[in-house]
Design an enzyme around this catalytic site. Structure first.
Site: not given
Ligand SMILES: *Cc1c(COP(=O)(O)O)cnc(C)c1O
Length: 462
Positions: A114
């Site tokens: 993220k």
């Molecule tokens: C947020 C997250 C996901 C999922 O991603 P999306 O965009 O919500 O599908 C997967 N793995 C980790 C470690 C995350 O923080």
């Protein structure tokens, strides 16, 4: 002709890129999308294959904003600033481990994928606020991970304050410290005496308090912001470039650990722009609403079940509506009708022909807790490489696709307990975590009460 932004529900007059980024969620309740998707022809793909990450980001994002709205020279500064803090010069290195290709997305400041999007979003917010005037109060609730990436994206930025609510003593010590040791004056951590759901409820109440929302210019940073999708599109092109050396006939598959459908939607966008994608493998844990959609055409919400991969524990995928819009031939009226049906009945069903169309690109698989642990264990035993539980779900789901690139969405050290359960010891502590628990921290502890939180925000910003 520059791109303009519309809503999946058709109720928003066309917006510029900067307006779309500042709006976040469309005012008609839908999600914002470009009116047309820019196309990248083969010759350009080949050129892009040799670009460093930040330059590739400039080339991609400039297709989605007019020069008047976001001059390329400024965009270049923002992109370089956003990715300079990553621990690897490649930003998102593609590594080969055993026979598997892993796209490491976790070298940002909080060691989660993220960061890629939130670092850029923070820079874009700051830039547009400085240019157009105004301020922003970012408000969110977190169960641990998104909060710290958001805080690190917004820290120290002019015109922005960020308030993040987390459940008091119910996040891991490392997660707590990743948030509360950020001492910038514009960062406000609040531990509420309650659960994550309480936090979400309070945030929702405050967003529904329209006078308060307007006065404090509340903004959300959940995964629905268009800029987050765009930033994530970059690493699909980047990974393809590394692997294909620019050969436009080389098709590549990606396996994506999925929760809110933001990351995999970015892959879909790359495909729609012209990236030669063979398959998108949608990997879920036992919260399998999306897997069931791609397998059965039924999208029905249920109870969230806690898992070893908590960032994928969702009941409803907030970005799914964007995909639905394209699946339904860009007919906003149909999307609106289906979303209302989902609201009323908790489920929607699409026609067999639509399900088949989706299956031409997407394959979905739900991975159990036992399979996740076993995947972590066997991968470690055969390669010495530690997968975090989210990444392990993606690797397991790609079992039948040995050539697929697996997106690694978090550093294993963020999920030490799960790693320990799988391989018998904690993963190595990365430099970013050294001394974390001993650093000074700041956090208010408050009751899980909307009025209390509102008062706290008002007093803090006074
Ligand atoms: C947020 C997250 C996901 C999922 O991603 P999306 O965009 O919500 O599908 C997967 N793995 C980790 C470690 C995350 O923080």
């Amino acid at each position: 002709m520059s791109v303009r932004y519309i809503s999946t529900r058709g109720g928003v007059a066309p917006l510029s890129f900067s307006q779309a980024v500042m709006m976040g969620l469309a005012t008609d309740g839908g999600l914002l999308l470009p009116e047309t998707i820019p196309q990248v022809e083969a010759a350009r793909l080949t050129q892009w294959a040799t670009l460093p990450f930040a330059e590739l980001a400039v080339e991609i994002i400039r297709l989605f904003a007019s020069e008047a709205d976001l001059p390329t020279a400024d965009l270049r500064t923002l992109c370089h600033r956003s990715f300079a803090g990553f621990a690897r010069p490649e930003v998102t290195p593609l590594v080969q481990v055993g026979g598997r290709r892993i796209l490491e997305l976790f070298h940002g400041p909080t060691l989660a994928f993220k960061d890629v999007a939130l670092q850029l979003l923070g820079n874009l917010f700051e830039y547009f606020l400085a240019r157009d005037g105004g301020f922003l109060t970012v408000l969110g609730a977190t169960s641990g991970d998104t909060g710290s990436a958001a805080i690190h994206g917004m820290r120290g930025r002019a015109g922005i304050h960020i308030f993040i609510l987390h459940p008091h003593q119910r996040v891991s010590p490392v997660q707590e410290r990743q948030m509360t040791t950020v001492l910038d004056a514009n960062v406000h951590n609040v531990a509420i005496r309650g659960s994550f759901d309480d936090g979400q409820r309070i945030v929702k109440n405050l967003f529904n308090d329209l006078a308060f929302r307007e006065q404090y210019q509340l903004g959300a940073i959940n995964s629905i912001n268009w800029a987050r999708i765009l930033a994530q599109t970059v690493y699909y092109f980047f990974a393809w470039g590394q692997l294909s050396a620019g050969n436009p006939h080389r098709r590549v598959s990606f396996s994506v650990p999925t929760g809110n459908f933001g990351d995999i939607f970015a892959g879909y966008l790359a495909y729609r722009m012209g990236l030669p994608v063979e398959r998108l493998i949608l990997a879920t844990n036992r919260n399998d609403i999306l897997t069931r959609f791609f397998q059965e055409g039924l999208y029905g919400t249920g109870q969230v079940q806690p898992t070893l991969s908590p960032s994928m524990d969702i009941q409803r995928a907030s970005n799914f509506e964007r995909y639905l819009y394209y699946l339904l031939d860009e007919e906003a009226a149909q999307v609106t009708r289906l979303m209302a049906e989902l609201e009323e009945t908790g489920r929607i069903v699409v026609a067999q022909s639509k399900r088949e169309a989706a299956a031409a690109l997407f394959v979905a698989r739900a991975v159990s807790e036992e399979e996740t642990l076993e995947q972590m264990r066997s991968f470690y035993q055969s390669t010495g490489y530690v997968l975090d539980p989210h990444t392990a779900v993606g690797v397991k789901a790609a079992e039948a696709y040995p050539d697929a690139i697996c997106l690694a969405t978090a550093h294993p050290a963020k999920f030490g307990a799960a790693v320990c359960q799988a391989i018998g010891h904690e993963p190595e502590v990365p430099p970013a975590f050294l001394g974390l628990l001993d650093r000074p921290s700041r956090c208010a502890v408050l009751a899980a009460d909307t009025d209390e939180i509102k008062k706290h925000i008002v007093a803090t910003l006074a």
